[in-house]
Design an enzyme around this catalytic site. Structure first.
Site, short mmCIF file in Angstrom:
data_model
loop_
_atom_site.label_atom_id
_atom_site.label_comp_id
_atom_site.label_asym_id
_atom_site.label_seq_id
_atom_site.Cartn_x
_atom_site.Cartn_y
_atom_site.Cartn_z
N CYS A 170 0.60 -1.07 0.07
CA CYS A 170 -0.01 -0.11 0.04
C CYS A 170 0.78 1.13 -0.01
O CYS A 170 1.46 1.48 0.85
CB CYS A 170 -0.95 -0.16 0.99
SG CYS A 170 -1.98 1.51 1.34
N HIS A 225 1.72 -6.55 -7.49
CA HIS A 225 0.97 -5.69 -8.04
C HIS A 225 2.24 -5.17 -8.93
O HIS A 225 3.35 -4.66 -8.80
CB HIS A 225 0.58 -4.48 -7.18
CG HIS A 225 -0.33 -3.33 -7.94
ND1 HIS A 225 -1.62 -3.05 -7.52
CD2 HIS A 225 0.12 -2.85 -8.93
CE1 HIS A 225 -1.76 -2.17 -8.57
NE2 HIS A 225 -0.91 -1.84 -9.35
#
Length: 524
Positions: free
Chosen positions: A112, A179
């Protein structure tokens, strides 16, 4: 354990989206695994667990404001992955032990890029701290009986990323989700599928590819993304949020169908209004600019949203069933629940005395969209005390865990809402509303339903909907009459009737087909 993450389609953790209703919908449409939204370890550790017999769920409740932030049920037990935000191995292990009986796996967020996570040493901050990564993951793997994974972003170079991934692999995790962007990159940047492919070649554990939503328009694109990245499994975020039915091998469903199914789960499991609205809003995307979309944006309660999708009766029926096994006081949480009761019928007035002071309480939240400028609670209360020659209202408030609780004293009696607000101004309006209700100065629906004219677009859309329903009933009635006549006469009059109905309603239905039925088209 690694088999759990091989050849799987997984729904990624998404804040405010991946609550129980959305997770169950994803399971309905074919996902193999679905992540919860990230929960920070401190929040979990200050929670209290409750068996919710009314809903058939296990709830984790934040003691600071009484809100349920993680709700789960047996149906998702083998498919839900709980994701935590943490920067400490022992805190992470305590959280893991708390959720271990209810989930299929635990994931640590290490990607994040938001400031909140970075300042707390969580999320992407861990990407440059391999020793801390090793400590957290090793502790979890050794201390839990469920699979442990982590989700990361790419570092600046491929070699640095592979080096970190090998550290993670040695910790004994069951899989790693990647990601395909760095923490500085955003969704408009291309996903580095080539780097994910090289990482997958370098590791012996399953690699879950993430970040390909822009290229995923249907179920077949999921497999294309997996092949391009060479990953063991695929994790989907925004593409699933926009239309969760892309997970169906049979093909996507109309957006209205998906939204209705989601809302049914929201009703069944008492999903917070703000989360429900946020999720539907992300489904609608550009359709928010249509009259029906604008009417949706005006909604202030879950029931209002449900009305727009024809679920008002379902909402009332399910609420009645749930209420049978609930104590009415469930909504009057002493620690300050921040959610408005579903209707005025669920509200009771509580009178008590504290240090010689008479106190009257009700669970009322000030929902600004329910009022016109002329009927705000404080304005009506001022008028009431003036006409009845009472002392001027005196307001007071306290701050608890960044939330406001307010009270108002009128004629020596203190009136307060048991619900907390995020602003002092709204808290005082809520206290004034309690006073008005207790004094019988307003109707019992005041504040719980929108005042006339408070919802501009909803009024237009609901009026059109009523007209359509009247037209449908008229058509059915005329067709029933025709069935009583002879075959030849019936056929002749049916053609004439349909022609007249079409001509009479063309202007309304043609516009509504373009503006309202847009929501029934799949959104890719």
């Amino acid at each position: 354990m690694n088999k759990q993450y091989n050849d799987k389609i997984i729904v990624a953790p998404m804040v405010r989206v991946c609550t129980l209703p959305f997770r169950l919908l994803a399971i309905d449409y074919g996902t193999d695994l679905v992540y919860t939204e990230e929960t920070v370890d401190f929040k979990m550790l200050r929670s209290v667990k409750r068996e919710n017999n009314a809903l058939g769920t296990v709830d984790f409740i934040d003691k600071s404001d009484g809100t349920v932030f993680f709700r789960t049920c047996e149906r998702e037990r083998t498919k839900v992955i709980f994701q935590i935000g943490t920067s400490d191995a022992q805190r992470a292990l305590k959280v893991g032990k708390m959720v271990e009986p209810y989930v299929a796996g635990l994931d640590v967020n290490m990607g994040c890029p938001k400031t909140f996570s970075l300042k707390g040493g969580m999320g992407a901050a861990l990407l440059t701290q391999p020793d801390k990564v090793k400590s957290i993951l090793s502790t979890l793997v050794q201390g839990l009986c469920i699979p442990v994974t982590c989700k990361i972003r790419l570092l600046k170079t491929l070699s640095e990323t592979i080096e970190l991934c090998k550290v993670i692999e040695k910790c004994g995790v069951s899989a790693i989700a990647i990601h395909g962007r760095t923490k500085e990159e955003r969704p408009n940047h291309p996903n580095h599928n080539d780097m994910i492919r090289e990482i997958a070649k370098a590791l012996n554990i399953p690699v879950i590819a993430n970040g390909g939503s822009k290229e995923i328009k249907c179920h077949e694109d999921i497999e294309k993304f997996r092949q391009e990245t060479g990953a063991s499994s695929v994790m989907i975020a925004r593409a699933a949020m926009w239309n969760c039915s892309i997970l169906r091998p049979e093909g996507p469903l109309p957006l209205d169908t998906v939204a209705e199914a989601y809302l049914r789960y929201c009703i069944d499991y008492d999903n917070p209004f703000t989360y429900s609205k946020y999720t539907i809003q992300n489904m609608l995307r550009d359709l928010q600019d249509t009259p029906r979309g604008k009417a949706f944006l005006e909604t202030q309660t879950l029931q209002e949203i449900c009305v727009m999708w024809g679920l008002d009766e379902y909402f009332k029926t399910q609420l009645a069933k749930q209420s049978e096994s609930r104590n009415c006081m469930h909504f009057e949480h002493k620690s300050g629940k921040t959610a408005m009761p579903p209707s005025a019928d669920h509200v009771g007035i509580i009178k008590r005395e504290e240090n010689g002071q008479e106190i009257v309480e009700m669970p009322i939240q000030f929902i600004r969209g329910n009022f016109n400028n002329a009927d705000l609670p404080k304005m009506l209360l001022n008028t009431y005390v003036f006409r009845n020659k009472l002392s001027h209202p005196h307001y007071d408030h306290v701050v608890v865990d960044k939330f406001f609780s307010a009270s108002v004293v009128v004629d020596g009696i203190k009136y307060a809402s048991t619900l907390r607000e995020k602003s002092k101004r709204y808290a005082e309006q809520g206290a004034a509303a309690v006073c008005l209700h207790a004094l019988g100065a307003v109707d019992k629906t005041y504040g719980f339903v929108p005042a006339d004219g408070a919802r501009k677009y909803q009024h237009v859309v609901m009026k059109d909907q009523c007209e359509r329903e009247k037209t449908t009933k008229r058509v059915c009635a005329e067709n029933d009459d025709l069935e009583e006549k002879s075959e030849d006469t019936r056929n002749s009059k049916r053609i004439k009737s349909k022609t007249n109905i079409f001509e009479n309603n063309f202007n309304v239905n043609h516009i509504q087909t373009e503006e309202c039925n847009d929501l029934k088209r799949p959104v890719n």
